[in-house]
Design a protein around this motif. Sequence first.
Motif, short mmCIF file in Angstrom:
data_model
loop_
_atom_site.label_atom_id
_atom_site.label_comp_id
_atom_site.label_asym_id
_atom_site.label_seq_id
_atom_site.Cartn_x
_atom_site.Cartn_y
_atom_site.Cartn_z
N PHE A 200 45.56 48.71 46.83
CA PHE A 200 46.53 49.76 47.07
C PHE A 200 45.43 50.35 47.79
O PHE A 200 45.31 50.81 48.96
N ASP A 201 44.58 51.05 47.72
CA ASP A 201 43.58 51.94 48.20
C ASP A 201 43.07 51.49 49.01
O ASP A 201 42.04 51.74 50.10
N LYS A 202 43.11 49.87 49.36
CA LYS A 202 42.47 48.54 50.30
C LYS A 202 43.31 48.27 51.17
O LYS A 202 43.25 48.22 52.41
N ILE A 203 44.92 49.67 51.57
CA ILE A 203 45.52 48.38 52.25
C ILE A 203 46.12 50.18 52.64
O ILE A 203 46.63 50.03 54.23
N PHE A 204 45.91 51.58 52.57
CA PHE A 204 46.48 52.37 52.92
C PHE A 204 45.26 52.96 53.34
O PHE A 204 44.55 53.13 53.53
N LYS A 205 45.85 53.40 54.64
CA LYS A 205 44.98 54.06 55.78
C LYS A 205 44.62 56.16 55.79
O LYS A 205 43.18 56.54 56.18
N ASN A 206 45.63 56.44 54.78
CA ASN A 206 46.11 57.88 54.64
C ASN A 206 45.72 58.63 53.60
O ASN A 206 45.65 60.07 53.22
N PHE A 207 45.98 58.04 52.55
CA PHE A 207 45.78 58.28 51.49
C PHE A 207 45.76 58.35 50.16
O PHE A 207 44.98 56.40 50.37
N GLU A 208 45.39 58.55 49.31
CA GLU A 208 44.83 57.39 48.43
C GLU A 208 45.40 57.71 46.86
O GLU A 208 46.72 58.27 46.68
N TYR A 209 45.34 56.43 46.02
CA TYR A 209 46.01 55.39 45.65
C TYR A 209 45.79 56.49 43.97
O TYR A 209 46.25 56.70 43.24
N GLU A 210 44.46 55.69 43.49
CA GLU A 210 43.46 55.80 42.21
C GLU A 210 44.38 55.48 41.51
O GLU A 210 43.65 53.52 41.05
N LYS A 211 45.82 56.08 40.56
CA LYS A 211 46.13 55.18 39.84
C LYS A 211 47.05 55.05 39.13
O LYS A 211 48.18 56.31 40.24
N ARG A 212 48.09 54.95 38.15
CA ARG A 212 49.66 54.93 38.78
C ARG A 212 49.77 55.74 37.28
O ARG A 212 49.91 55.84 36.64
#
Length: 321
Positions: free
Chosen positions: A160-172
């Motif tokens: 997901f962090d490779k997809i999103f431009k504005n937010f960080e996912y980090e972990k579920r």
Amino acid sequence: MKYNKYLNSEGKVYRKENTVYFIDITGKKTPIPVEKIYAIYCYKEVSFTSSVVILLAKYNIPIHYFGRYGNYVGTFYPKGENYSGKVIVKQSENYLNSEKRNYLAKEFVKGSILNISKNLNRYKLDYDKETYLKMLEKANRITDIMNVEAIMRNEYYGNFDKIFKNFEYEKRTRRPPENEINSLISFGNSLLYSTVISEIFNTHLTPSVSYLHEPVERRYSLALDLADVFKPIFVDRIIFNLINKKIINENHFEKDLNSCLLNDEGRKIFLTAYNERLQRTIKHRKLNRNVSYQRLLRLECYKLEKHIMGIEQYSPFVIWW
């Protein structure tokens, strides 16, 4: 065409003669045309008069309730007219027979793998679906099948962090979600879960007998099975679109010490996008006609029912676009 009604502010739903109204805490009154409503979703404290509940029951309109974190709390559903003793018996037989249960559990996970792969392919991200499908084929117990699902979904979320431009996912993270992406995932998953419940109640299936997820008290576990197949289509693609097109930003969240939740405006944006997704139509390959995304959920329930009754073998819906 019927539509879903989302109540995103506190208030009261009451009936005056043959008309139903929602009045919010500011005194704003909005009519609710029950003959055009598919289901009602409540995200704040909303009271319903008994005369409204009786009318909603007449039109078979469910009311879904959600908690502070956007988590599903429960559903009022009118007295069922679709229950079939024969289907319930067959549904239970498919659960009690380990071979039959394993088949369905694997098909639900297979659908998740293939739909997740389609999502990642859109962003040219590697995802070794063949490895997961082979692991799934070798799994002989429900716990093994669920382990495959957990591993492949962790890899999916890890992209997901490779997809999103504005937010960080980090972990579920859940209950509560700790950042914006987790907040959107939890909110969307609960919303889809309740939508699947509505569709199950419109078939002969009973929602408490499931195959991948263990049936337990106080939850509709069959909805969890079916929702897993559709999360990449109904939830994840909406999140990708809302974030990368900057439709949702950091101003649409409320942050606390250990939680991050959508605020009223953020919920409204997500619900609008979700409702548009439900109403969107595609040309169904097998039926050779246009059907809405919401109809796809009902058709999946029918497919499962046919499998249970020995009419046609079940295979999960897989997106081709």
